[in-house]
Design a protein around this motif. Structure first.
Motif, PDB file in Angstrom:
ATOM      1  N   UNK A 284      39.212 -73.980 -47.268  1.00  0.00           N
ATOM      2  CA  UNK A 284      40.623 -74.307 -47.447  1.00  0.00           C
ATOM      3  C   UNK A 284      41.757 -73.213 -46.710  1.00  0.00           C
ATOM      4  N   UNK A 285      41.044 -72.025 -46.622  1.00  0.00           N
ATOM      5  CA  UNK A 285      41.766 -70.936 -46.013  1.00  0.00           C
ATOM      6  C   UNK A 285      41.935 -71.243 -44.536  1.00  0.00           C
ATOM      7  N   UNK A 286      40.737 -71.862 -43.919  1.00  0.00           N
ATOM      8  CA  UNK A 286      40.513 -71.926 -42.386  1.00  0.00           C
ATOM      9  C   UNK A 286      41.464 -73.093 -42.211  1.00  0.00           C
ATOM     10  N   UNK A 287      41.399 -73.941 -42.981  1.00  0.00           N
ATOM     11  CA  UNK A 287      42.345 -75.426 -42.952  1.00  0.00           C
ATOM     12  C   UNK A 287      43.564 -74.743 -42.706  1.00  0.00           C
ATOM     13  N   UNK A 288      44.202 -74.023 -43.717  1.00  0.00           N
ATOM     14  CA  UNK A 288      45.309 -73.712 -43.805  1.00  0.00           C
ATOM     15  C   UNK A 288      45.808 -73.010 -42.496  1.00  0.00           C
ATOM     16  N   UNK A 289      45.194 -71.961 -41.955  1.00  0.00           N
ATOM     17  CA  UNK A 289      45.462 -71.470 -40.538  1.00  0.00           C
ATOM     18  C   UNK A 289      45.439 -72.456 -39.704  1.00  0.00           C
TER      19      UNK A 289
ATOM     20  N   UNK B 262      46.882 -81.321 -46.005  1.00  0.00           N
ATOM     21  CA  UNK B 262      45.879 -81.905 -45.448  1.00  0.00           C
ATOM     22  C   UNK B 262      44.843 -81.080 -44.837  1.00  0.00           C
ATOM     23  N   UNK B 263      45.242 -79.848 -44.330  1.00  0.00           N
ATOM     24  CA  UNK B 263      44.746 -78.779 -43.713  1.00  0.00           C
ATOM     25  C   UNK B 263      43.765 -78.176 -44.795  1.00  0.00           C
ATOM     26  N   UNK B 264      44.466 -77.792 -46.145  1.00  0.00           N
ATOM     27  CA  UNK B 264      43.496 -77.378 -47.025  1.00  0.00           C
ATOM     28  C   UNK B 264      42.677 -78.248 -47.709  1.00  0.00           C
ATOM     29  N   UNK B 265      42.800 -79.439 -47.867  1.00  0.00           N
ATOM     30  CA  UNK B 265      42.158 -80.386 -48.406  1.00  0.00           C
ATOM     31  C   UNK B 265      40.777 -80.698 -47.681  1.00  0.00           C
ATOM     32  N   UNK B 266      41.120 -80.919 -46.436  1.00  0.00           N
ATOM     33  CA  UNK B 266      40.036 -81.320 -45.682  1.00  0.00           C
ATOM     34  C   UNK B 266      39.178 -79.976 -44.976  1.00  0.00           C
ATOM     35  N   UNK B 267      39.784 -79.010 -44.969  1.00  0.00           N
ATOM     36  CA  UNK B 267      39.134 -77.799 -44.639  1.00  0.00           C
ATOM     37  C   UNK B 267      38.263 -77.366 -46.022  1.00  0.00           C
ATOM     38  N   UNK B 268      38.688 -77.507 -47.329  1.00  0.00           N
ATOM     39  CA  UNK B 268      37.983 -77.466 -48.302  1.00  0.00           C
ATOM     40  C   UNK B 268      36.560 -78.258 -48.241  1.00  0.00           C
TER      41      UNK B 268
END
Length: 66
Positions: A44-49, A21-27
């Motif tokens: 996506x990178x910031x969402x993963x972090x 979810x972090x990667x998708x919505x960050x992207x």
């Protein structure tokens, strides 16, 4: 009342969903802000972090839920 112990039906870890979810919505946020592919990758990178921070700190004491 009886104490119930819930058995986990499968071996999946719920924290993987937070990373997804972090990667998708960050992207998606990166695409909307930067209007380009590079914005999607950075988002996506910031969402993963942020997802890693969430899982590592806020869900740290709830091992039975993951």
């Amino acid at each position: 009342m009886e104490k119930h112990i819930e058995e986990h039906s499968n071996g999946q870890r719920i924290s993987n969903y937070f990373y997804l979810l972090g990667a998708v919505f960050g992207g998606l946020t990166g695409v909307l802000v930067q209007e380009g592919f590079l914005g999607a990758v950075i988002g996506a990178i910031v969402g993963l972090l942020f997802a890693g921070f969430f899982v590592g700190t806020l869900l740290k004491g709830r091992e039975h839920d993951r």
